[in-house]
Design a protein around this motif. Structure first.
Motif, PDB file in Angstrom:
ATOM      1  N   LEU A 275       0.837  -1.206   0.000  1.00 52.72           N
ATOM      2  CA  LEU A 275       0.000   0.000   0.000  1.00 52.72           C
ATOM      3  C   LEU A 275       0.868   1.251   0.000  1.00 52.72           C
ATOM      4  N   VAL A 276       0.463   2.237  -0.782  1.00 48.53           N
ATOM      5  CA  VAL A 276       1.075   3.565  -0.765  1.00 48.53           C
ATOM      6  C   VAL A 276      -0.021   4.582  -0.460  1.00 48.53           C
TER       7      VAL A 276
ATOM      8  N   VAL B 240       9.525   4.171  -5.140  1.00 46.14           N
ATOM      9  CA  VAL B 240       8.071   4.300  -5.283  1.00 46.14           C
ATOM     10  C   VAL B 240       7.513   5.522  -4.560  1.00 46.14           C
ATOM     11  N   LEU B 241       7.997   5.812  -3.358  1.00 48.11           N
ATOM     12  CA  LEU B 241       7.395   6.863  -2.531  1.00 48.11           C
ATOM     13  C   LEU B 241       7.359   8.240  -3.191  1.00 48.11           C
ATOM     14  N   PRO B 242       8.370   8.627  -3.992  1.00 46.40           N
ATOM     15  CA  PRO B 242       8.304   9.953  -4.636  1.00 46.40           C
ATOM     16  C   PRO B 242       7.102  10.149  -5.545  1.00 46.40           C
ATOM     17  N   GLN B 243       6.340   9.098  -5.835  1.00 47.11           N
ATOM     18  CA  GLN B 243       5.139   9.284  -6.649  1.00 47.11           C
ATOM     19  C   GLN B 243       4.106  10.143  -5.920  1.00 47.11           C
ATOM     20  N   CYS B 244       4.306  10.376  -4.619  1.00 41.43           N
ATOM     21  CA  CYS B 244       3.402  11.256  -3.875  1.00 41.43           C
ATOM     22  C   CYS B 244       3.602  12.731  -4.238  1.00 41.43           C
ATOM     23  N   PHE B 245       4.673  13.068  -4.892  1.00 43.16           N
ATOM     24  CA  PHE B 245       4.898  14.439  -5.357  1.00 43.16           C
ATOM     25  C   PHE B 245       3.690  14.886  -6.202  1.00 43.16           C
TER      26      PHE B 245
ATOM     27  N   ILE C 136       4.716   4.158   2.596  1.00 44.96           N
ATOM     28  CA  ILE C 136       4.678   2.968   1.761  1.00 44.96           C
ATOM     29  C   ILE C 136       4.951   1.737   2.617  1.00 44.96           C
ATOM     30  N   TYR C 137       4.053   0.775   2.503  1.00 43.57           N
ATOM     31  CA  TYR C 137       4.223  -0.512   3.171  1.00 43.57           C
ATOM     32  C   TYR C 137       4.572  -1.543   2.107  1.00 43.57           C
TER      33      TYR C 137
ATOM     34  N   SER D 207       7.476   9.674   5.064  1.00 41.40           N
ATOM     35  CA  SER D 207       8.047  11.022   4.957  1.00 41.40           C
ATOM     36  C   SER D 207       6.963  12.040   5.282  1.00 41.40           C
ATOM     37  N   GLU D 208       7.323  13.055   6.073  1.00 39.97           N
ATOM     38  CA  GLU D 208       6.379  14.103   6.480  1.00 39.97           C
ATOM     39  C   GLU D 208       7.111  15.437   6.572  1.00 39.97           C
TER      40      GLU D 208
END
Length: 257
Positions: A37-38, A108-113, A120-121, A129-130
């Motif tokens: 999950l992201v 994968v996590l930078p796709q939140c930009f 991301i799990y 990241s916050e």
């Protein structure tokens, strides 16, 4: 010079055998880099020019820690553009597999930009990241259970899974937030319930216990499904009828040994 040829050949052969042995050990393990999950925040970044380099710097600081301990947290920047990051591999991953899992999470996590937060799990690690300090958080509105396929298990498996999950909660609190377990359903059918529980290492034992108790309650709601995962703010838990656990090695990641 003629005597040097057998010596060089012997050295090359030894190198090849060592390499093969290392590759064999790597293949036997599993980094479990599959994304479960992201989730991304809803607040846009304050200043992209500043925030993005801060994010990259935080990830690099964490990467250095992950290579040696399987856990990392870092802070970069000031004010609204500060980036707080945390990552951890689950306790049964070797440091090599941990690096592979973290590399996938970092990709994968930078796709939140362009949003300034995300989680991301993966099946082998976690990353968050916050733009604020969240390091003491262990629960939140986004906590959830993700149930597996539609395979329904009988009452014997359900009882074994429940026993495995509840025992893992107790064991993890006494073992630096990490536990793994197996409860046999049927020796004849070679069937068991497997479980893994892991708290983030920045939490104290009280917060870890509270997180895992909530996680166990939600994950047992997946029964009679053959698999379930609890994705919580401060911990991860999984049960399955498939043995997804890696063999324990000396340099397991999230226990910090």
């Amino acid at each position: 010079m003629k005597k040097a040829i057998p010596l060089i050949f012997s050295q090359c052969l030894t190198h090849l055998l060592i390499t093969f042995a290392l590759l064999s050990q790597t293949v036997m393990a599993e980094s479990r880099a599959k994304t479960v999950l992201v989730t991304c925040g809803s607040q846009l970044e304050h200043n992209t020019t500043i925030f993005v380099p801060n994010f990259v710097a935080t990830m690099e600081k964490i990467s250095e820690q992950m290579r040696s301990t399987g856990f990392g947290k870092a802070v970069t920047g000031t004010g609204l553009d500060t980036n707080y990051g945390l990552a951890q591999c689950y306790g049964d991953l070797s440091l090599l597999d941990c690096v592979l899992c973290y590399a996938e999470a970092r990709t994968v996590l930078p796709q939140c930009f362009p949003y300034n937060s995300g989680r991301i799990y993966l099946d082998g690690c976690f990353m968050r990241s916050e733009n604020y300090s969240f390091f003491n958080e262990y629960k939140g509105p986004g906590d959830r259970a993700v149930c597996g396929n539609t395979t329904k298990k009988n009452s014997d498996f359900q009882a074994a899974a429940k026993q495995a999950v509840l025992t893992a909660v107790q064991d993890a609190v006494k073992n630096k937030g990490y536990a793994r377990g197996r409860v046999v359903v049927s020796e004849a059918a070679n069937e068991s319930a497997y479980v893994l529980a892991d708290c983030w290492r920045n939490l104290n034992s009280q917060s870890c216990k509270a997180c895992l108790e909530h996680a166990s309650s939600s994950i047992l709601g997946c029964l009679p499904s053959s698999e379930g995962r609890a994705l919580n703010t401060g911990c991860f838990m999984r049960y399955s009828d498939i043995d997804f656990l890696n063999k324990e090695v000396e340099n397991t990641s999230s226990r910090g040994e």
